[in-house]
Scaffold this motif. Structure first.
Motif, mmCIF file in Angstrom:
data_model
loop_
_atom_site.group_PDB
_atom_site.id
_atom_site.type_symbol
_atom_site.label_atom_id
_atom_site.label_comp_id
_atom_site.label_asym_id
_atom_site.label_seq_id
_atom_site.Cartn_x
_atom_site.Cartn_y
_atom_site.Cartn_z
ATOM 1 N N GLU A 1 -4.916 14.028 5.231
ATOM 2 C CA GLU A 1 -6.136 13.598 4.537
ATOM 3 C C GLU A 1 -7.360 14.325 5.084
ATOM 4 O OE1 GLU A 1 -9.103 9.774 4.372
ATOM 5 O OE2 GLU A 1 -6.966 9.361 4.636
ATOM 6 N N ASN B 1 0.830 -1.203 0.000
ATOM 7 C CA ASN B 1 0.000 0.000 0.000
ATOM 8 C C ASN B 1 0.868 1.258 0.000
ATOM 9 O OD1 ASN B 1 -2.378 -1.479 0.045
ATOM 10 N ND2 ASN B 1 -2.507 -1.485 2.270
ATOM 11 N N TYR B 2 1.952 1.188 0.758
ATOM 12 C CA TYR B 2 2.874 2.331 0.821
ATOM 13 C C TYR B 2 3.519 2.571 -0.550
ATOM 14 C CZ TYR B 2 6.768 5.285 2.348
ATOM 15 O OH TYR B 2 7.668 6.308 2.494
ATOM 16 N N GLU C 1 -5.965 8.327 -3.834
ATOM 17 C CA GLU C 1 -6.232 7.116 -3.059
ATOM 18 C C GLU C 1 -7.587 7.183 -2.357
ATOM 19 O OE1 GLU C 1 -4.187 4.496 0.558
ATOM 20 O OE2 GLU C 1 -3.217 6.308 -0.177
ATOM 21 N N THR C 2 -7.995 8.378 -1.920
ATOM 22 C CA THR C 2 -9.222 8.521 -1.131
ATOM 23 C C THR C 2 -10.441 8.905 -1.953
ATOM 24 O OG1 THR C 2 -8.696 10.842 -0.674
ATOM 25 C CG2 THR C 2 -7.919 9.198 0.913
ATOM 26 N N GLN D 1 2.223 1.991 -3.387
ATOM 27 C CA GLN D 1 1.249 2.617 -4.287
ATOM 28 C C GLN D 1 1.039 4.093 -3.961
ATOM 29 O OE1 GLN D 1 -2.270 -0.070 -4.551
ATOM 30 N NE2 GLN D 1 -1.477 -0.456 -6.605
ATOM 31 N N THR D 2 1.137 4.455 -2.680
ATOM 32 C CA THR D 2 1.008 5.878 -2.337
ATOM 33 C C THR D 2 2.172 6.690 -2.905
ATOM 34 O OG1 THR D 2 2.196 5.711 -0.211
ATOM 35 C CG2 THR D 2 -0.187 5.331 -0.182
ATOM 36 N N GLU E 1 0.097 11.695 7.942
ATOM 37 C CA GLU E 1 -0.607 11.326 6.714
ATOM 38 C C GLU E 1 -2.116 11.408 6.923
ATOM 39 O OE1 GLU E 1 0.408 10.215 3.645
ATOM 40 O OE2 GLU E 1 2.533 10.495 4.015
ATOM 41 N N PRO F 1 -1.305 12.242 -4.326
ATOM 42 C CA PRO F 1 -1.483 10.790 -4.121
ATOM 43 C C PRO F 1 -2.566 10.466 -3.100
ATOM 44 C CG PRO F 1 0.849 11.346 -4.187
ATOM 45 C CD PRO F 1 0.103 12.646 -4.142
ATOM 46 N N ILE F 2 -2.663 11.276 -2.034
ATOM 47 C CA ILE F 2 -3.716 11.054 -1.030
ATOM 48 C C ILE F 2 -5.088 11.297 -1.656
ATOM 49 C CG2 ILE F 2 -4.695 11.927 1.140
ATOM 50 C CD1 ILE F 2 -1.840 12.526 2.047
#
Length: 584
Positions: A329, A301-302, A384-385, A304-305, A325, A380-381
């Motif tokens: 977010e 997961n890290y 991802e969200t 991919q971030t 982090e 990236p956040i």
């Protein structure tokens, strides 16, 4: 049959169009638009999505009836019936390839039109129903095939894992009996990058086919000695043979990632996909397979971030500040409502006149307490969200509003370029959204440019071509950003319908002192011009760089030599001052 049926009439003879419309309305059809060009036909089809379009073949402008029908049918799946008084065999052959649902030869009677429309709609509904049944049958067959060819599940993998670890020559307390014996058992978790975006492009069967092809490629590489299990749709667990050194684990991870350098062939289309790897190691990070998979998942997961297409060790995560982090977010979720997001504009300058002809809109996030936060941290956040959706919409709306303000103040028809996110490009409603935003702002779409990177396009080149053609039909200019920094750029440049090529700053920096960069950049400019593309150089910072670009025919530049990115108010003042780049 005619109840609530919406029709669009595309006819360049106004009297004929009004007669057709009046007769059809008397028969109970709803007419959603009368337009006279291919460009207008596409815009109306996007905005109103009629049930059927009556399309004159011979239309004025760059997009005739055949081109418009092709774009509408392939992108919006709206049935087309052609109207024509005369067409030669070559034209009729081209029309046939767009798969029309009927022809009307002028002059025709009102009843002929109604009958043709009814037959076309019945055929369209029949084909749609058959396609749904066929898809369902294929899905059942695929699911059965998947059951027969399933990879080992976690239960079986755990049993095989214990067989491997039980043969190692050390105890649970890491008391090494033989210093020369391998003592590290790597456990990897692998996930395909951009799988959600690919799911928007591929059908269920194609997506499943892609994952099965990935499985086969992994199996071929790992062989019979190492273990592979499918955890879910896009994730795999891998257990490698025991090794002595951590460097061997890194080498194996790099080799696995290199398996994705070549495309996968799905339904005769090349699909490019990358992967992210997370790694944990038996004896260093834990002893039970479940524990090690959880650790490697966190590392994956890290990875991919950080952008994906890379590997990360679990141990490295100990240094990551997860609290910050999470706080970032939470703050990002409120950034729009708190008006913390801003657009800065970096001018684009014509290298023949030195005048400002456009600008690139760049997103900035300013917090009162923390100051500016780097896009490298928050984008990236956002992706991802899912926050990238409202942020991307805000950027496009704000850029259009600012463009209108420039025009209203008589500062020339400046073009504004917006970086298109992967989320936006993969949304089916992007053309409708764009029309809605530009019309609301009171500007024409031709004053907006979209900048895209190759990574957004190569997943499915054919589909990307169709999407770009639809956007271009609205008047949008398309630029390829960061050219030459990834993938096989030359292979795709000739296929994808771009208008502008942007030379990445890595080629421009110190170009006056680097003969290799000079050769590459000159070749890019020459090639782009031969393809009819405009060339813009990014990151121009010195007089030497500017001189080389001017001497070799580069069309435009942007960079600190002329101006840093500026808040809108300052950019507007710069344009108003009629600042000129000194070109010697």
């Amino acid at each position: 049959m005619k109840k609530n049926i919406k029709l669009l009439i595309v006819e360049d003879e106004l009297i004929a169009a009004e007669n057709i419309s009046r007769n059809l309305q008397q028969q109970g059809y709803e007419i959603v638009g009368l337009v006279s060009t291919g460009e207008e036909a596409i815009q109306e089809a996007i905005a109103n999505h009629p049930d059927l379009i009556l399309m004159d073949i011979m239309l004025p402008g760059e997009i005739d009836g055949i081109k418009a029908a092709y774009i509408i049918h392939t992108q919006l799946q709206i049935p087309i019936v052609y109207m024509t008084a005369y067409a030669d065999n070559d034209t009729l052959e081209k029309a046939k390839h767009t798969e029309p649902y009927g022809y009307l030869v002028k002059p025709f009677k009102p009843q002929d039109v109604s009958t043709t429309i009814e037959i076309a709609l019945k055929r369209y509904e029949t084909e749609k129903a058959m396609a749904i049944r066929y898809t369902a049958q294929i899905q059942v067959a695929q699911e059965k095939l998947l059951q027969l060819s399933q990879l080992p599940n976690l239960t079986l993998l755990e049993k095989q894992f214990h067989q491997i670890t039980s043969t190692l020559n050390f105890s649970a307390k890491s008391e090494i009996v033989d210093n020369l014996a391998p003592r590290i058992v790597p456990v990897f978790c692998l996930r395909l990058d951009r799988i959600q975006k690919l799911s928007n492009i591929l059908s269920y069967q194609e997506n499943e086919c892609l994952v099965n092809l990935v499985s086969k490629r992994l199996i071929a590489y790992l062989g019979n000695q190492e273990l592979l299990a499918r955890l879910n749709n896009d994730e795999f667990a891998i257990v490698l043979n025991a090794v002595n050194y951590k460097q061997e684990v890194s080498n194996a991870a790099q080799q696995i990632l290199s398996l994705f350098n070549e495309p996968f062939l799905v339904n005769h289309r090349e699909i490019f996909v990358t992967a992210s790897l997370g790694m944990a190691m038996f004896n260093d990070d834990g002893y039970e397979l479940e524990q090690l998979i959880n650790c490697s998942k966190k590392a994956m997961n890290y990875a991919q971030t950080l952008g994906g297409n890379r590997y990360e060790f679990y141990q490295k995560l100990l240094s990551v500040d997860w609290d910050n982090e999470l706080a970032l977010e939470i703050d990002l979720r409120h950034a729009i409502e708190r008006q913390e997001l801003q657009l800065y504009y970096q001018p684009k300058v014509d290298l023949r006149t030195g005048e400002i002809v456009g600008a690139e809109a760049l997103l900035r996030w300013f917090q009162q307490a923390k100051g500016f936060i780097s896009p490298a941290k928050f984008i990236p956040i956002a992706e991802e969200t899912g926050l990238i959706k409202p942020i991307s919409d805000w950027v496009l709306k704000t850029a259009c509003k600012h463009t209108k303000l420039l025009h209203q103040e008589g500062l020339g028809f400046i073009r504004v370029a917006v970086n298109l996110s992967g989320y936006q490009f993969n949304q089916e409603e992007l053309p409708q959204q764009l029309l809605k935003i530009t019309l609301s702002a009171g500007i024409e779409p031709k004053f907006i440019e979209f900048e895209l990177t190759e990574s957004l396009l190569i997943a499915d080149v054919k589909l990307a071509v169709d999407k770009l053609k639809l956007l271009k039909s609205l008047g949008i200019k398309i630029a390829i950003d960061d050219f030459g920094t990834r993938y096989s750029s030359l292979n795709y440049l000739q296929q994808l319908p771009f208008d502008i090529l942007k030379i990445d700053q890595c080629f421009v920096r110190d170009i006056e002192h680097n003969s290799k960069k000079q050769a590459i950049t000159k070749a890019i400019i020459d090639m782009a011009h031969q393809l009819g593309l405009k060339v813009i150089a990014e990151g121009v910072e010195t007089a030497g760089e500017l001189q080389f670009l001017c001497q070799n025919g580069c069309d435009e530049m942007q960079g600190y030599l002329f101006s840093r990115p500026l808040p809108f108010r300052d950019f507007k003042q710069l344009v108003k001052s009629k600042a000129i780049l000194s070109i010697k």
